[in-house]
Design an enzyme around this catalytic site. Structure first.
Site, PDB file in Angstrom:
ATOM      1  N   HIS A 121       0.950  -1.179   0.015  1.00 47.82           N
ATOM      2  CA  HIS A 121      -0.013   0.051  -0.085  1.00 47.82           C
ATOM      3  C   HIS A 121       0.953   1.124  -0.076  1.00 47.82           C
ATOM      4  CE1 HIS A 121      -2.820   3.027   1.826  1.00 47.82           C
ATOM      5  NE2 HIS A 121      -3.652   2.293   1.506  1.00 47.82           N
ATOM      6  N   ASP A 198       3.049  -4.715   7.871  1.00 51.12           N
ATOM      7  CA  ASP A 198       1.975  -3.957   7.682  1.00 51.12           C
ATOM      8  C   ASP A 198       0.735  -4.839   7.946  1.00 51.12           C
ATOM      9  OD1 ASP A 198      -0.433  -2.688   6.785  1.00 51.12           O
ATOM     10  OD2 ASP A 198       0.564  -1.832   4.995  1.00 51.12           O
ATOM     11  N   GLN A 201      -4.554  -5.140   6.957  1.00 50.61           N
ATOM     12  CA  GLN A 201      -5.594  -6.284   6.386  1.00 50.61           C
ATOM     13  C   GLN A 201      -5.445  -7.651   6.982  1.00 50.61           C
ATOM     14  OE1 GLN A 201      -7.825  -5.523   4.057  1.00 50.61           O
ATOM     15  NE2 GLN A 201      -7.098  -3.300   3.423  1.00 50.61           N
ATOM     16  N   LYS A 224     -10.105  -0.999  10.647  1.00 48.81           N
ATOM     17  CA  LYS A 224     -10.416  -2.332   9.712  1.00 48.81           C
ATOM     18  C   LYS A 224     -10.570  -3.578  10.414  1.00 48.81           C
ATOM     19  CE  LYS A 224      -7.284  -0.182   6.022  1.00 48.81           C
ATOM     20  NZ  LYS A 224      -8.049   0.009   4.807  1.00 48.81           N
ATOM     21  N   CYS A 362      -4.607   2.639  -3.530  1.00 44.82           N
ATOM     22  CA  CYS A 362      -3.550   3.095  -3.046  1.00 44.82           C
ATOM     23  C   CYS A 362      -2.515   1.888  -3.429  1.00 44.82           C
ATOM     24  CB  CYS A 362      -3.724   3.280  -1.537  1.00 44.82           C
ATOM     25  SG  CYS A 362      -4.497   4.517  -1.035  1.00 44.82           S
TER      26      CYS A 362
HETATM   27  N1  PMP Z   1      -1.679  -0.880   4.467  1.00 45.09           N
HETATM   28  C1  PMP Z   1      -2.656  -1.680   4.055  1.00 45.09           C
HETATM   29  C2  PMP Z   1      -2.368  -2.987   3.506  1.00 45.09           C
HETATM   30  C3  PMP Z   1      -4.095  -0.932   3.796  1.00 45.09           C
HETATM   31  O1  PMP Z   1      -4.838  -1.634   3.152  1.00 45.09           O
HETATM   32  C4  PMP Z   1      -4.177   0.276   4.339  1.00 45.09           C
HETATM   33  C5  PMP Z   1      -5.561   0.974   4.189  1.00 45.09           C
HETATM   34  N2  PMP Z   1      -6.220   0.807   3.005  1.00 45.09           N
HETATM   35  C6  PMP Z   1      -3.155   0.822   4.967  1.00 45.09           C
HETATM   36  C7  PMP Z   1      -1.807   0.407   5.226  1.00 45.09           C
HETATM   37  C8  PMP Z   1      -3.494   1.987   5.532  1.00 45.09           C
HETATM   38  O2  PMP Z   1      -4.309   2.088   6.640  1.00 45.09           O
HETATM   39  P1  PMP Z   1      -4.790   3.519   7.270  1.00 45.09           P
HETATM   40  O3  PMP Z   1      -5.293   4.432   6.099  1.00 45.09           O
HETATM   41  O4  PMP Z   1      -5.915   3.073   8.337  1.00 45.09           O
HETATM   42  O5  PMP Z   1      -3.619   4.267   7.804  1.00 45.09           O
END
Ligand code: PMP
Length: 404
Positions: A121, A198, A201, A224, A362
């Site tokens: 991401h 990270d 998910q 999430k 993203c």
């Molecule tokens: N890493 C991953 C794999 C994600 O899916 C997301 C959110 N789509 C993020 C990081 C960022 O998370 P946040 O916007 O809650 O900081």
């Protein structure tokens, strides 16, 4: 409570969208919130709204107690050795930025290597690129295979003593691939690299234990995992956290301030400057309790069943091309519909009350890897059922009829 009984806890599903019952298939963007979480936020503001760590009066003491109880709850949930290894942040993005700006700034130099993957991401790319511009280290990329998996052999070939950090996602937010992250961490450790996971998910797809994983850092967001927005955590192994400088300066992170200098508190307070999202942190514990009661493995099994059902149905639709097709996937499917733009499909689904996400999610380097600008992404939560899959398919076929 079984996953199939959880649906009633989500009031959002009681509404209609564009005259149709809401079919929510965008849990990878954010999960809906169960009653217990919504009520915890409301209760906090109704009766307990006070600042934490001030020791001023009864309400402040209660807020502090509940705030710190969440820290213990999360430490237990992820198997941390010490509650002080849990730092509250705004979410995964801030957690990774915190590591970049503290650990990265302290330890990375020109000539060092940071390993990321093509499925990261942007939250696990941009903080490193910002730092790279200043410090001049090299970023190397683990490639993604056609089926949407990380290529472990190529990764192993990238590992040597120059690698100071391996920062990888546990699960792909576009493809749904669940990486065998323990294997990647073990290989990184064999060359002495620090590791960051990270887990944005991943918290409901597998029961996660940071001690078993052996990672140095792990990040995830409450929103999430059925929790509130604006709060998440950074787990940092205490030996690593204790050696780091502060992230931001301000109140709540100091032992003493004089005109000459500041003495900082120990972790985690050292990294928690200013007034935090107290209601969010308090309600975060209700979300973790919700997930623990259902058990990540049961949630995952439930969602996997729906994923398999939808994959079978999509296989019969002409023009549907899956993007990534890893067998590890539990709750996310990405695809394109030949001849139709993903956002047009998304709009037509929305008109029928079906919420999915379209676009690059993203993950622009990943989209470039597959030579596409975006996908249609269906992602399941614990509240979804077979009826949702059928409703999605009806809506998709209608959209297809209109567009093609
Ligand atoms: N890493 C991953 C794999 C994600 O899916 C997301 C959110 N789509 C993020 C990081 C960022 O998370 P946040 O916007 O809650 O900081």
């Amino acid at each position: 409570m079984k996953p199939s009984e959880a649906r009633g806890e989500f009031t959002a599903l009681e509404q209609k969208i564009n005259g149709h019952p809401l079919i929510y298939l965008d849990s990878a963007a954010t999960t809906l919130k169960p009653r217990s979480v919504v009520e915890a936020v409301s209760h906090f503001y109704s009766y307990e709204a006070a600042n934490v760590h001030r020791g001023a009066h009864a309400l402040g003491d209660r807020a502090t107690e509940n705030f710190e109880a969440t820290r213990s709850c999360i430490a237990e949930f992820i198997g941390a050795r010490d509650v002080d290894e849990i730092v509250f942040t705004k979410g995964t993005t801030e957690s990774i930025n915190l590591v970049a700006q503290t650990w990265g700034r302290r330890y990375l130099r020109s000539g060092d290597v940071v390993i990321l993957s093509e499925m990261e991401h942007h939250a696990n790319i941009v903080p490193w690129q910002i730092l790279q511009q200043e410090l001049g280290f090299e970023i190397k990329w683990v490639p993604v295979t056609e089926s949407g998996e990380l290529n472990f052999d190529t990764y192993k070939g990238l590992l040597d003593k120059k690698v100071k950090l391996v920062s990888l996602t546990y699960a792909s937010n576009s493809l749904g691939t669940i990486n065998d992250i323990a294997k990647f961490i073990a290989a990184a450790k064999s060359v002495g690299s620090v590791t960051l996971v990270d887990a944005a998910q991943a918290m409901t797809v597998e029961a996660i234990n940071v001690r078993n994983l052996g990672c140095d850092f792990l990040a995830f967001s409450a929103h999430k995992v059925y929790g509130p927005f604006g709060v998440g955590i950074l787990y940092g192994r205490i030996e690593v956290l204790s050696a780091l400088p502060p992230y931001q300066g301000g109140g709540a992170m100091i032992a003493e301030v004089t005109k000459e200098k500041t003495i900082f508190l120990q972790p985690p307070q050292r990294f928690e400057a200013g007034t935090p999202n107290i209601s969010g942190v308090v309600a975060f514990a209700r979300a973790i309790e919700f997930v623990r009661e259902l058990a990540p493995d049961n949630i995952s099994r439930h969602e996997r069943g729906l994923t398999e059902l939808l994959l079978q149905m999509l296989a019969d639709v002409e023009g549907v091309r899956l993007v990534g097709n890893s067998r590890s996937r539990r709750n996310i499917i990405s695809f394109v519909l030949d001849g139709a733009h993903p956002s047009d499909v998304g709009q037509l689904l929305n008109q029928q009350g079906v919420a999915v996400r379209t676009g690059h999610h993203c993950n622009q380097p990943l989209m470039n890897r597959f030579g596409i600008s975006g996908t249609i992404r269906v992602s399941f939560g614990v509240y979804n059922n077979e009826h949702d899959v059928e409703a999605f398919m009806r809506a998709l076929m209608k959209a297809r009829e209109i567009l093609l």
